[in-house]
Design a protein around this motif. Structure first.
Motif, mmCIF file in Angstrom:
data_model
loop_
_atom_site.group_PDB
_atom_site.id
_atom_site.type_symbol
_atom_site.label_atom_id
_atom_site.label_comp_id
_atom_site.label_asym_id
_atom_site.label_seq_id
_atom_site.Cartn_x
_atom_site.Cartn_y
_atom_site.Cartn_z
ATOM 1 N N GLU A 57 0.833 -1.389 0.023
ATOM 2 C CA GLU A 57 -0.118 -0.096 0.024
ATOM 3 C C GLU A 57 0.655 1.248 0.176
ATOM 4 O OE1 GLU A 57 -3.461 0.437 -0.007
ATOM 5 O OE2 GLU A 57 -3.569 -1.765 -0.333
ATOM 6 N N LYS A 58 0.084 2.426 -0.505
ATOM 7 C CA LYS A 58 0.864 3.473 -0.440
ATOM 8 C C LYS A 58 -0.159 4.552 0.547
ATOM 9 C CE LYS A 58 3.668 4.244 -4.262
ATOM 10 N NZ LYS A 58 4.479 5.368 -4.994
ATOM 11 N N PHE A 59 0.455 5.484 1.194
ATOM 12 C CA PHE A 59 -0.315 6.261 2.212
ATOM 13 C C PHE A 59 -0.153 7.573 2.054
ATOM 14 C CE2 PHE A 59 0.795 2.282 4.339
ATOM 15 C CZ PHE A 59 -0.369 1.940 4.863
ATOM 16 N N ILE A 61 -4.654 22.783 -0.480
ATOM 17 C CA ILE A 61 -4.095 21.883 0.417
ATOM 18 C C ILE A 61 -3.644 20.586 -0.192
ATOM 19 C CG2 ILE A 61 -4.801 20.146 2.347
ATOM 20 C CD1 ILE A 61 -6.255 22.525 3.566
ATOM 21 N N LYS A 62 -4.524 20.332 -1.286
ATOM 22 C CA LYS A 62 -3.877 19.068 -2.025
ATOM 23 C C LYS A 62 -2.551 18.982 -2.530
ATOM 24 C CE LYS A 62 -8.424 17.939 -4.392
ATOM 25 N NZ LYS A 62 -8.881 19.322 -4.563
ATOM 26 N N GLU A 63 -2.062 20.121 -2.761
ATOM 27 C CA GLU A 63 -0.410 20.212 -3.084
ATOM 28 C C GLU A 63 0.331 19.907 -1.782
ATOM 29 O OE1 GLU A 63 0.560 21.321 -6.118
ATOM 30 O OE2 GLU A 63 -1.421 20.923 -6.715
ATOM 31 N N GLU A 81 1.415 10.540 -2.019
ATOM 32 C CA GLU A 81 1.347 9.039 -1.614
ATOM 33 C C GLU A 81 2.801 8.392 -1.401
ATOM 34 O OE1 GLU A 81 -1.532 7.764 -4.582
ATOM 35 O OE2 GLU A 81 -2.700 6.756 -2.851
ATOM 36 N N PHE A 82 3.027 7.994 -0.104
ATOM 37 C CA PHE A 82 4.472 7.272 -0.040
ATOM 38 C C PHE A 82 4.231 5.832 0.410
ATOM 39 C CE2 PHE A 82 5.392 11.859 1.094
ATOM 40 C CZ PHE A 82 6.321 12.080 0.113
ATOM 41 N N THR A 83 5.160 5.043 0.362
ATOM 42 C CA THR A 83 5.438 3.581 0.949
ATOM 43 C C THR A 83 5.648 3.878 2.485
ATOM 44 O OG1 THR A 83 7.428 3.421 0.431
ATOM 45 C CG2 THR A 83 5.635 2.415 -1.211
#
Ligand code: ADP
Ligand code: MG
Ligand code: MG
Ligand code: MG
Ligand code: MG
Length: 636
Positions: A485-487, A502-504, A508-510
């Motif tokens: 998964e990525k978070f 805010i979306k900027e 997603e990261f592992t």
């Protein structure tokens, strides 16, 4: 047991009638407490862990392992020394939901010395030895998130049969005898949560679809004595459970920190929130339920559903008539709002609360963020009330506030100081699953405590919208989330730049990238911890322990070491008796738990889980020389 002073539990009908009374006085009690303690300053860092354990009874002739329903007997012995002199004990023991469970904490919280990181593991070892000494032959104390066959046929010792038609749970699988008998709170909560909901709780976990699971997977519940209600609640291709015990009967690892004042507590509460799902994925340890292999790795949603007291109206299944609100989550779930000014802009989930209570809090000088937090806690009714506690002095007592606060079981808990105590504003970190060995549990505890120090001293900002934390909670529980998964995580945690959009601010990261860093993109939590530590002098043993913990966390995050959940799956799938039917037989359960016990007692190594064996240099006390030599204030 201290708790016994609560007296006699009221019936559900009586409790229900007093719900508004408890709410009204609980809010007033909070207001009074806040007025007295809002300006409290200068508390120092203190912190401590809570480890929950299960008691297992092995039968080496029949090759079975059961949960042993004898915790009460051992607890009364373990608590004797505390009753005699609470100031000198090295451990404290408390009852938990299961008659087979116990909770152990250090005798006193730890403080701001780096050397305290070297005491955590030794204290955990001490607790394990202390309780183990009391056990009968064949019994073992195990820090296991869930007993694999909990609720499967004949899972208790002594044997007990479920009571589907009477009792607190009315479960087809989980007998009331498995609920801790020594205090009425546990059965009362069980009964009242079921009564308030209007039906039994329902927990459905997707089954792990191994080759020989015939689909659709659906159990015949008639043979368990179902009156038709379970049949309706059970979902196809899911493992179905119907009792509070399936969730509250799980074990976890928790941490509490004292902040210097309310402001720092609010900051820590917020900053640790985005770490909850990450730490849940990293500590995933519970893939097995009711003797089945499921497709999830964590306990979280199980507990959430196991105490979901919302009515059909509140869950949105019927139009509102009797109840006031639609409520989107169970009273056990991730938090719904941030508390610090910095967090305000990331509160993107609409909060349910009673405007009257919210305004009452505002009128009494409580700011919007804290007022909405408290008002939101108070959408819940009391589900456990004791006759002696109904009438209280609202300027001295806080029981009604605590009643609601302590049955909002969320990922983080904001703990106000008890009135007339030396304890300050605290924050509790609650997502982690408990690990098999003291080494792992100590590593997780020390890592999280170090993170709080790094957050405060580097003024990190980890905030992302609450809705993204919620998404991460769901992802964290998936099978093998740490590798697959990525978070959502904040892109720039070291400077406080905000974007118009805010979306900027997040992407997603592992878990590997979050913990170990991503070249040129993200610094990583461990490198930040290391840079924090580089400015500090630790004694050689402490340095060695901290480095072992950090290396272990790095390897778990990178996938080089398995999570407990992945390791448990691997063990069962490779067992000679396993029939690819996603079932954990008595024998598989026995062999698995025996092996776990050998690992936790250091009889056999387990490099897949722990890495190369290294000798622990932790000690039960901080040597006087170290206390003096160390630069004490630096951890604070
Ligand atoms: P609860 O079950 O309500 O979460 P417990 O009393 O079981 O609380 O455990 C709380 C943890 O907090 C323990 O590890 C304990 O050592 C620790 N602790 C106790 N006093 C303080 C304090 N003043 N500040 C921070 N932690 C504390
Ligand atoms: Mg506790
Ligand atoms: Mg608990
Ligand atoms: Mg507990
Ligand atoms: Mg706790």
């Amino acid at each position: 047991m201290g708790l016994l002073s609560e007296g006699s539990p009221l019936s559900w009908e009586e409790t229900k009638k007093l719900a508004d009374h408890v709410r009204k006085h609980g809010v007033i009690q909070f207001i009074n407490l806040f007025k007295r303690l809002r300006d409290r300053q200068g508390d120092v860092l203190k912190w401590g862990d809570e480890v929950e354990y299960i008691l297992v009874k092995f039968n080496d002739v029949e090759k079975t392992a059961k949960v042993s329903l004898r915790a009460e007997k051992y607890l009364s012995i373990l608590q004797e020394k505390e009753h005699k002199d609470p100031d000198i004990v090295k451990s404290l023991w408390r009852p938990e939901y299961g008659a087979y469970m116990m909770e152990g904490t250090p005798g006193k919280p730890y403080g701001g010395l780096l050397a305290h990181f070297n005491v955590v593991e030794a204290n955990m070892q001490y607790r394990r030895r202390e309780a183990t000494r009391l056990l009968e032959s064949g019994e073992a104390l195990m820090s296991l998130t869930n007993f694999p066959r909990l609720g499967a046929e004949d899972f208790t010792d002594p044997p007990a049969k479920p009571n589907p038609h009477s009792g607190a749970s009315k479960s087809l699988f989980f007998p009331d005898e498995a609920i801790f008998p020594g205090h009425p709170r546990f059965k009362t909560l069980t009964r009242n949560i079921r009564s308030r909901r209007g039906e039994k709780v329902a927990i459905n976990l997707p089954i792990f679809r191994d080759k020989n699971v015939s689909l659709p997977f659906k159990e015949n519940l008639d043979k368990f004595g179902d009156d038709g209600s379970s049949e309706k609640a059970a979902k196809e291709n899911h493992v179905y459970m119907d009792a509070m015990g399936f969730g509250m009967g799980c074990c976890c690892l928790q941490l509490t920190f004292q902040a210097c004042n309310i402001g720092e507590a609010r900051t820590l509460y917020d900053q640790l929130t985005p770490l909850c799902p990450i730490m849940l994925a990293l500590t995933a340890a519970s893939p097995f339920y009711r003797g089945y292999i499921t497709d999830v790795d964590c306990r979280w949603n199980v507990i959430s559903a196991s105490v979901d007291c919302r009515t059909e109206e509140e869950r949105g299944l019927r139009p509102l008539k009797e109840n006031k609100f639609r409520i989107s989550k169970s009273r056990y779930d991730s938090i719904d709002s941030y508390l610090s000014e910095q967090g305000a802009r990331y509160n993107d989930v609409p909060l349910t609360y009673d405007d009257e209570i919210y305004n009452q809090l505002l009128d009494n000088g409580i700011d919007k963020l804290l007022a909405q937090h408290v008002a939101h806690l108070f959408i819940r009714d009391t589900v456990s009330l004791f006759s002696e506690k109904v009438h209280q002095n609202d300027s001295e007592d806080t029981d009604h506030f605590e009643n609601i606060q302590s049955t909002n079981w969320q990922t983080m808990r904001f703990k106000p100081p008890p009135i007339n105590s030396s304890i300050g504003w605290r924050v509790e970190f609650r997502p982690c699953e408990v690990q098999i060995t003291d080494f792992e549990n100590a590593a997780i505890v020390c890592f999280v405590v170090l993170l709080t120090r790094v957050i405060l001293s580097f003024k990190l900002n980890l905030l992302i919208p609450i809705s993204k934390v919620d998404e991460n909670m769901a992802r964290a529980q998936k099978r093998n989330a740490i590798r697959t998964e990525k978070f959502w995580f904040r892109k720039d945690i070291t400077s406080n730049t905000q974007s118009d959009d805010i979306k900027e601010e997040y992407t997603e990261f592992t878990v590997d990238e979050i913990v170990n860093g991503k070249e040129g993109t993200f610094p990583g939590l461990i490198p930040l911890v290391n840079s924090y530590l580089s400015s500090m002098d630790a004694d050689a043993d402490t340095h060695c322990s901290i480095q072992r913990y950090i290396k272990f966390i790095q390897k778990r995050a990178s996938g080089e070491l398995l999570t407990t959940a992945s390791w448990l799956r691997k063990e069962v799938l490779s067992h000679p008796e396993y029939k690819k039917d996603s079932r954990i037989s008595e024998r598989i359960n026995y062999d698995l738990l025996k092996k776990i016990h050998d690992i936790e007692t250091n009889k056999i190594p387990c490099p897949d889980l722990l890495g190369p064996c290294t000798i622990s240099k932790t000690s039960e006390t901080v040597p006087a020389a170290v206390t003096k030599a160390e630069n004490c204030p630096s951890l604070d």
